[in-house]
Design a protein around this motif. Structure first.
Motif, PDB file in Angstrom:
ATOM      1  N   ASN A   1       0.867  -1.188  -0.124  1.00  0.00           N
ATOM      2  CA  ASN A   1      -0.084  -0.136  -0.022  1.00  0.00           C
ATOM      3  C   ASN A   1       0.908   1.212  -0.077  1.00  0.00           C
ATOM      4  OD1 ASN A   1      -2.306  -1.550   0.030  1.00  0.00           O
ATOM      5  ND2 ASN A   1      -2.275  -1.661   2.119  1.00  0.00           N
ATOM      6  N   ALA A   2       2.028   1.186  -0.618  1.00  0.00           N
ATOM      7  CA  ALA A   2       2.918   2.444  -1.032  1.00  0.00           C
ATOM      8  C   ALA A   2       2.671   2.841  -2.079  1.00  0.00           C
ATOM      9  CB  ALA A   2       4.145   1.930  -0.885  1.00  0.00           C
ATOM     10  N   THR A   3       2.807   4.333  -2.311  1.00  0.00           N
ATOM     11  CA  THR A   3       2.512   5.040  -3.526  1.00  0.00           C
ATOM     12  C   THR A   3       3.818   5.053  -4.280  1.00  0.00           C
ATOM     13  OG1 THR A   3       3.521   7.133  -2.805  1.00  0.00           O
ATOM     14  CG2 THR A   3       1.053   6.890  -2.515  1.00  0.00           C
ATOM     15  N   VAL A   4       3.702   5.095  -5.618  1.00  0.00           N
ATOM     16  CA  VAL A   4       4.858   5.027  -6.502  1.00  0.00           C
ATOM     17  C   VAL A   4       5.818   5.991  -6.097  1.00  0.00           C
ATOM     18  CG1 VAL A   4       5.587   5.484  -8.930  1.00  0.00           C
ATOM     19  CG2 VAL A   4       3.561   4.388  -8.523  1.00  0.00           C
ATOM     20  N   LYS A   5       5.512   7.221  -5.383  1.00  0.00           N
ATOM     21  CA  LYS A   5       6.543   8.311  -4.992  1.00  0.00           C
ATOM     22  C   LYS A   5       7.248   7.609  -3.915  1.00  0.00           C
ATOM     23  CE  LYS A   5       6.972  13.101  -3.871  1.00  0.00           C
ATOM     24  NZ  LYS A   5       6.230  14.344  -3.896  1.00  0.00           N
TER      25      LYS A   5
ATOM     26  N   GLY B   1       5.719  14.907 -12.126  1.00  0.00           N
ATOM     27  CA  GLY B   1       4.530  14.486 -11.321  1.00  0.00           C
ATOM     28  C   GLY B   1       3.152  14.723 -12.239  1.00  0.00           C
ATOM     29  N   LYS B   2       3.099  15.645 -13.483  1.00  0.00           N
ATOM     30  CA  LYS B   2       2.093  15.872 -14.120  1.00  0.00           C
ATOM     31  C   LYS B   2       2.125  14.766 -15.065  1.00  0.00           C
ATOM     32  CE  LYS B   2       2.494  20.842 -13.807  1.00  0.00           C
ATOM     33  NZ  LYS B   2       2.895  22.077 -14.537  1.00  0.00           N
ATOM     34  N   VAL B   3       3.237  13.931 -15.527  1.00  0.00           N
ATOM     35  CA  VAL B   3       3.374  13.053 -16.415  1.00  0.00           C
ATOM     36  C   VAL B   3       2.978  11.624 -15.887  1.00  0.00           C
ATOM     37  CG1 VAL B   3       4.669  11.934 -18.454  1.00  0.00           C
ATOM     38  CG2 VAL B   3       4.697  14.452 -18.010  1.00  0.00           C
ATOM     39  N   ILE B   4       3.750  11.519 -14.676  1.00  0.00           N
ATOM     40  CA  ILE B   4       3.838  10.146 -13.918  1.00  0.00           C
ATOM     41  C   ILE B   4       2.671  10.098 -12.736  1.00  0.00           C
ATOM     42  CG2 ILE B   4       5.391   8.584 -12.679  1.00  0.00           C
ATOM     43  CD1 ILE B   4       5.949   8.845 -15.863  1.00  0.00           C
TER      44      ILE B   4
ATOM     45  N   PHE C   1       6.063  -0.586 -12.804  1.00  0.00           N
ATOM     46  CA  PHE C   1       5.192   0.107 -13.929  1.00  0.00           C
ATOM     47  C   PHE C   1       4.705  -0.980 -14.877  1.00  0.00           C
ATOM     48  CE2 PHE C   1       8.628   3.244 -12.684  1.00  0.00           C
ATOM     49  CZ  PHE C   1       7.722   4.109 -12.240  1.00  0.00           C
ATOM     50  N   ALA C   2       4.212  -2.331 -14.318  1.00  0.00           N
ATOM     51  CA  ALA C   2       3.782  -3.003 -15.371  1.00  0.00           C
ATOM     52  C   ALA C   2       2.307  -2.536 -15.419  1.00  0.00           C
ATOM     53  CB  ALA C   2       3.619  -4.521 -14.710  1.00  0.00           C
ATOM     54  N   GLY C   3       1.740  -2.712 -16.538  1.00  0.00           N
ATOM     55  CA  GLY C   3       0.417  -2.344 -17.101  1.00  0.00           C
ATOM     56  C   GLY C   3       0.303  -0.806 -17.047  1.00  0.00           C
ATOM     57  N   THR C   4       1.276  -0.091 -16.772  1.00  0.00           N
ATOM     58  CA  THR C   4       1.191   1.492 -17.208  1.00  0.00           C
ATOM     59  C   THR C   4       1.799   1.751 -18.497  1.00  0.00           C
ATOM     60  OG1 THR C   4       3.242   1.956 -16.352  1.00  0.00           O
ATOM     61  CG2 THR C   4       1.294   1.779 -14.887  1.00  0.00           C
ATOM     62  N   ASP C   5       1.750   2.956 -19.006  1.00  0.00           N
ATOM     63  CA  ASP C   5       2.476   3.491 -20.111  1.00  0.00           C
ATOM     64  C   ASP C   5       3.917   4.248 -19.837  1.00  0.00           C
ATOM     65  OD1 ASP C   5       1.336   5.609 -19.104  1.00  0.00           O
ATOM     66  OD2 ASP C   5       0.832   6.525 -20.963  1.00  0.00           O
ATOM     67  N   VAL C   6       4.239   3.888 -18.660  1.00  0.00           N
ATOM     68  CA  VAL C   6       5.642   4.557 -18.104  1.00  0.00           C
ATOM     69  C   VAL C   6       6.906   3.894 -18.852  1.00  0.00           C
ATOM     70  CG1 VAL C   6       6.898   5.100 -16.109  1.00  0.00           C
ATOM     71  CG2 VAL C   6       4.554   5.435 -15.878  1.00  0.00           C
ATOM     72  N   ASN C   7       7.764   4.775 -19.401  1.00  0.00           N
ATOM     73  CA  ASN C   7       8.942   4.259 -20.032  1.00  0.00           C
ATOM     74  C   ASN C   7      10.043   4.916 -19.033  1.00  0.00           C
ATOM     75  OD1 ASN C   7       7.691   2.941 -22.247  1.00  0.00           O
ATOM     76  ND2 ASN C   7       7.188   5.042 -23.115  1.00  0.00           N
TER      77      ASN C   7
ATOM     78  N   LEU D   1      12.088   9.081 -16.223  1.00  0.00           N
ATOM     79  CA  LEU D   1      10.774   8.429 -16.420  1.00  0.00           C
ATOM     80  C   LEU D   1       9.880   9.410 -17.240  1.00  0.00           C
ATOM     81  CD1 LEU D   1       9.860   7.285 -12.680  1.00  0.00           C
ATOM     82  CD2 LEU D   1      10.881   6.047 -14.113  1.00  0.00           C
ATOM     83  N   SER D   2       9.228   8.750 -18.296  1.00  0.00           N
ATOM     84  CA  SER D   2       8.527   9.211 -19.323  1.00  0.00           C
ATOM     85  C   SER D   2       7.254   8.673 -19.558  1.00  0.00           C
ATOM     86  CB  SER D   2       9.056  10.017 -20.366  1.00  0.00           C
ATOM     87  OG  SER D   2       9.533   8.741 -21.068  1.00  0.00           O
ATOM     88  N   SER D   3       6.336   8.951 -20.205  1.00  0.00           N
ATOM     89  CA  SER D   3       5.174   8.043 -20.666  1.00  0.00           C
ATOM     90  C   SER D   3       5.113   8.357 -22.358  1.00  0.00           C
ATOM     91  CB  SER D   3       3.664   8.696 -20.232  1.00  0.00           C
ATOM     92  OG  SER D   3       3.626   9.908 -20.594  1.00  0.00           O
TER      93      SER D   3
END
Length: 69
Positions: free
Chosen positions: A3-7, A25-28, A51-57, A67-69
């Motif tokens: 239950n942690a945030t990505v941040k 933080g606006k993109v990720i 980042f599985a299942g996300t559009d984060v590269n 990190l980008s999307s």
């Protein structure tokens, strides 16, 4: 981490390794809740799981991870 945030996960990785993250933080979505169980994992494996299942590269250059999307 449960239950942690990505941040929070990114911050823990920075604290426990030589890597630093660059992202907007606006993109990720850094407030997305995740569960991580990647002790002693390679950074690439931890990022794939995070980042599985996300559009984060990500791009790893020296000790900076962008990190980008």
């Amino acid at each position: 981490m449960k239950n942690a945030t990505v941040k929070e996960v990114l911050s823990a990785i920075e604290d426990q390794s030589e890597f630093k993250f660059m992202y907007s933080g606006k993109v990720i979505d850094v407030n997305r809740e995740v569960a991580m169980n990647e002790e002693n994992a390679k950074i690439e494996d931890a990022l794939k799981s995070l980042f599985a299942g996300t559009d984060v590269n990500y791009i790893i250059k020296d000790r900076i991870i962008v990190l980008s999307s």
